[in-house]
Write a protein that holds these residues in place. Structure first.
Motif, PDB file in Angstrom:
ATOM      1  N   VAL A   1       2.354   9.028  -3.227  1.00  0.00           N
ATOM      2  CA  VAL A   1       3.628   8.680  -3.136  1.00  0.00           C
ATOM      3  C   VAL A   1       3.755   7.200  -3.436  1.00  0.00           C
ATOM      4  O   VAL A   1       2.772   6.387  -3.469  1.00  0.00           O
ATOM      5  N   GLN A   2       5.001   6.786  -3.736  1.00  0.00           N
ATOM      6  CA  GLN A   2       5.215   5.287  -4.214  1.00  0.00           C
ATOM      7  C   GLN A   2       5.607   4.268  -3.198  1.00  0.00           C
ATOM      8  O   GLN A   2       5.493   3.038  -3.294  1.00  0.00           O
ATOM      9  N   GLN A   3       5.929   4.583  -1.746  1.00  0.00           N
ATOM     10  CA  GLN A   3       6.198   3.769  -0.721  1.00  0.00           C
ATOM     11  C   GLN A   3       5.061   3.212  -0.072  1.00  0.00           C
ATOM     12  O   GLN A   3       4.015   3.897  -0.194  1.00  0.00           O
ATOM     13  N   ASP A   4       5.108   2.027   0.678  1.00  0.00           N
ATOM     14  CA  ASP A   4       4.026   1.478   1.152  1.00  0.00           C
ATOM     15  C   ASP A   4       3.441   2.450   2.380  1.00  0.00           C
ATOM     16  O   ASP A   4       4.337   3.051   3.021  1.00  0.00           O
ATOM     17  N   PHE A   5       2.148   2.390   2.498  1.00  0.00           N
ATOM     18  CA  PHE A   5       1.598   3.328   3.376  1.00  0.00           C
ATOM     19  C   PHE A   5       1.985   3.162   4.982  1.00  0.00           C
ATOM     20  O   PHE A   5       2.244   3.828   5.664  1.00  0.00           O
ATOM     21  N   ARG A   6       2.392   1.723   5.355  1.00  0.00           N
ATOM     22  CA  ARG A   6       3.041   1.800   6.814  1.00  0.00           C
ATOM     23  C   ARG A   6       4.243   2.279   6.668  1.00  0.00           C
ATOM     24  O   ARG A   6       4.573   2.793   7.728  1.00  0.00           O
TER      25      ARG A   6
END
Length: 146
Positions: free
Chosen positions: A9-14
């Motif tokens: 996915v494209q969003q930050d892991f946190r």
């Protein structure tokens, strides 16, 4: 038997990891069997998630205990372990891992399950793969955009 599914996915892991809440749990629920959420404490050790699986002909309870959780600079995970499982399952261990991947993340569903019978485990494997593969489009829809 072990199953490991990965979704990029494209969003930050946190951000992705922090979204593992009751709303996401319900969004990830398969169309069949339908799930009735009985309890959702969260994803910290000691938390409980309990559902009633509605098959149309019968109801089966599934209760999992969150046993581990860790967040580092590169990944985050929590583990749910089955406490009360529908037959024929005897053991269930699901690691929800979100790892950093460039500017995005990889969501890992790492599942180990057993019925106590290797042949039955092999027969259930394609069903488990199909059920958990249904999560990929949900993950992409929710986290595909930065």
């Amino acid at each position: 038997m072990r199953l490991h599914l990965k979704t990029t996915v494209q969003q930050d892991f946190r951000h992705v990891f922090d979204a593992f809440d009751e709303k996401l749990f319900l969004a990830l629920s398969p169309p069949y069997p339908r799930l009735k959420l009985l309890r959702f404490d969260g994803s910290a050790p000691g938390d409980i998630v309990a559902v009633e699986m509605l098959t149309g002909f019968s109801r089966h309870c599934w209760t999992s205990l969150i046993t581990e959780r860790e967040v580092t600079d590169t990944d985050a995970y929590f583990v749910d372990e089955g406490q009360e499982l529908p037959a024929p399952l005897q053991t269930w261990h699901h690691k929800h891992l979100v790892s950093k991947h460039g500017n995005g993340a990889i969501i890992h569903d790492i599942i180990t399950f057993s019925t106590g019978n290797k042949l039955l485990d092999q027969l259930l494997y394609p069903l488990m793969l199909a059920q958990f593969s249904m999560r990929k489009p949900v993950y992409k829809k929710l986290f595909g955009k930065a």
